[in-house]
Design an enzyme around this catalytic site. Sequence first.
Site, short mmCIF file in Angstrom:
data_model
loop_
_atom_site.label_atom_id
_atom_site.label_comp_id
_atom_site.label_asym_id
_atom_site.label_seq_id
_atom_site.Cartn_x
_atom_site.Cartn_y
_atom_site.Cartn_z
N SER A 262 0.85 -1.15 0.02
CA SER A 262 -0.04 0.11 0.00
C SER A 262 0.80 1.22 0.01
O SER A 262 2.12 1.23 0.16
CB SER A 262 -0.80 0.04 1.09
OG SER A 262 -0.03 0.38 2.44
N LYS A 263 0.20 2.39 -0.29
CA LYS A 263 0.86 3.64 -0.37
C LYS A 263 1.59 3.99 1.01
O LYS A 263 2.50 4.46 1.12
CB LYS A 263 -0.09 4.70 -0.68
CG LYS A 263 0.50 6.02 -0.64
CD LYS A 263 -0.08 7.15 -1.46
CE LYS A 263 0.67 8.36 -1.43
NZ LYS A 263 0.74 8.79 0.01
N ARG A 264 1.05 3.35 2.00
CA ARG A 264 1.59 3.48 3.49
C ARG A 264 2.91 2.89 3.72
O ARG A 264 3.67 3.47 4.45
CB ARG A 264 0.37 3.16 4.37
CG ARG A 264 0.18 4.31 5.46
CD ARG A 264 -0.84 3.99 6.57
NE ARG A 264 -2.20 3.70 6.01
CZ ARG A 264 -3.01 2.65 6.38
NH1 ARG A 264 -2.67 1.88 7.63
NH2 ARG A 264 -4.10 2.29 6.08
#
Length: 508
Positions: A262-264
């Site tokens: 994910s972007k996180r």
Amino acid sequence: MSNKKIRVRFAPSPTGPLHIGGVRTALYNYFFAKKHGGDYILRIEDTDSQRFVPGAEEYIIQSLNWMGITFDEGPHAGGKYGPYRQSERKTVYKRYTDQLLTDHRAYIAFDTPEELEAKRAEIPNFQYDASTRLTMRNSLTLSPEETRTLMESGQPYTVRIRIEPGQTVHVQDLIRGEITVNSSIIDDKVLYKSSDGLPTYHLANIVDDHLMEITHVIRGEEWLPSAPLHVILYQYLGWEDTRPAFAHLPLLLKPEGNGKLSKRDGDRLGFPVFPLQWKDPKTGETASGYREAGYLPEALLNFLALLGWNPGDDREILSRDELIDLFTLEKCSKNGAKFDYKKGEWFNHQYIQSKSDEAIADLFLPVLNEKGIRASRNQVVKIAGLIKERIHFTTELWEQSAFFFTAPDAYDEKTVSKRWKEDSPEKMQALISVLETVDDFSASTTETAVMSWIESNGYSVGAIMNAFRLALVGESKGPHIFNITEIIGKEEVIKRLKKAIEVLGNNS
Ligand code: GLU
């Protein structure tokens, strides 16, 4: 494989910037098309007007262009199967929606969002399907007259597929093998919404794959659950014989731990998850991109190619042509691929090393230009050769070489306390006198002169060189010192020595 011309498509939804996983999907389709001399089509799946993001389509095309991926057909390339934007194909989908209704393969449903919500609250795990559809407000429970009147009065409706329960659906997947599903687990998915006159993804995707004569659907794993529904739709539309082959690619997984990348993860560990920098048109927030982070597109391409596929041996550095030549869906893995971003950095480093000094200089010149620094190409080529082995990203070119172009405006404190001794000013002053006698300032001549001076005086090479480097660079980094002196030249070298003596004095 039949002798039909291979046609594959990349079918992104313009709901935001293209995620790195989407880039990999685009890449695998590209390899597959090129390998088989087939056509590569870009189709923009913009039927979800709620999630449409302006600029996303341009972003997708730009990103893939940067990676050297181009399309034979698409909204910008044209082609005889167009239009290639689904929002421009409304009448096409309407025709097949009507066909499904006429054949009783679909029905009209009037349930409002509130009514559906109430049902969900009433029945645990509610699913709109054979077991519940007769309790809902739709053309199966209303009379034909009631249905017609409601439609004519402008009451919003959806068209839902009518799934027959208890059937065994077989999905043959080129990567995952055969998948068997009982149709009872599939709900009567919405195929069309009167509110915007647009189909949903499920219908549009199938209609277009059929009409665009797609032979292979190579898509990300997240779409695997919809494959059985798609098989049923092909059957309902009478297109079973020309149904494309399916291949669902493995997920990209977090670098550590489990779950989807994910972007996180990128934010936390410091790597981009988008090919290019993206500025969100609504929030104005900027997300970092591989290009801006100093990656070479060919390195990113090679890195992504090996996330979920391998050539069957341990080769890693593979050019675009080699990848096209070696690529097969059979060698794609079923299991998720860990997104080892460190490996991505390694690839970039390798590709930077394999570039000529001239090519690195060409990447660097615009950066220098922007900083208002004037340097000859020749000189920049030399500098590139000296620093390229030290860098992983093109963005490091400047920080690793700034001292070639500008004198240090400060001296690193730690280095000063360690390397600048009480006698350093006196030694550097003597060094200036030596350098003044050197006419040809090439690395080897200067080195010979300085070394014989050190030797004949019995000085410590380290002590002299460390102070010398500090005066030239401002800290203790950089390539071989006489390569630096050759490039910055006699006058500037002496100037920097004088300045160091003046600024640092004998402060120890
Ligand atoms: N529009 C879908 C997406 O955004 C395409 C899935 C497919 O390739 O069929 O990923």
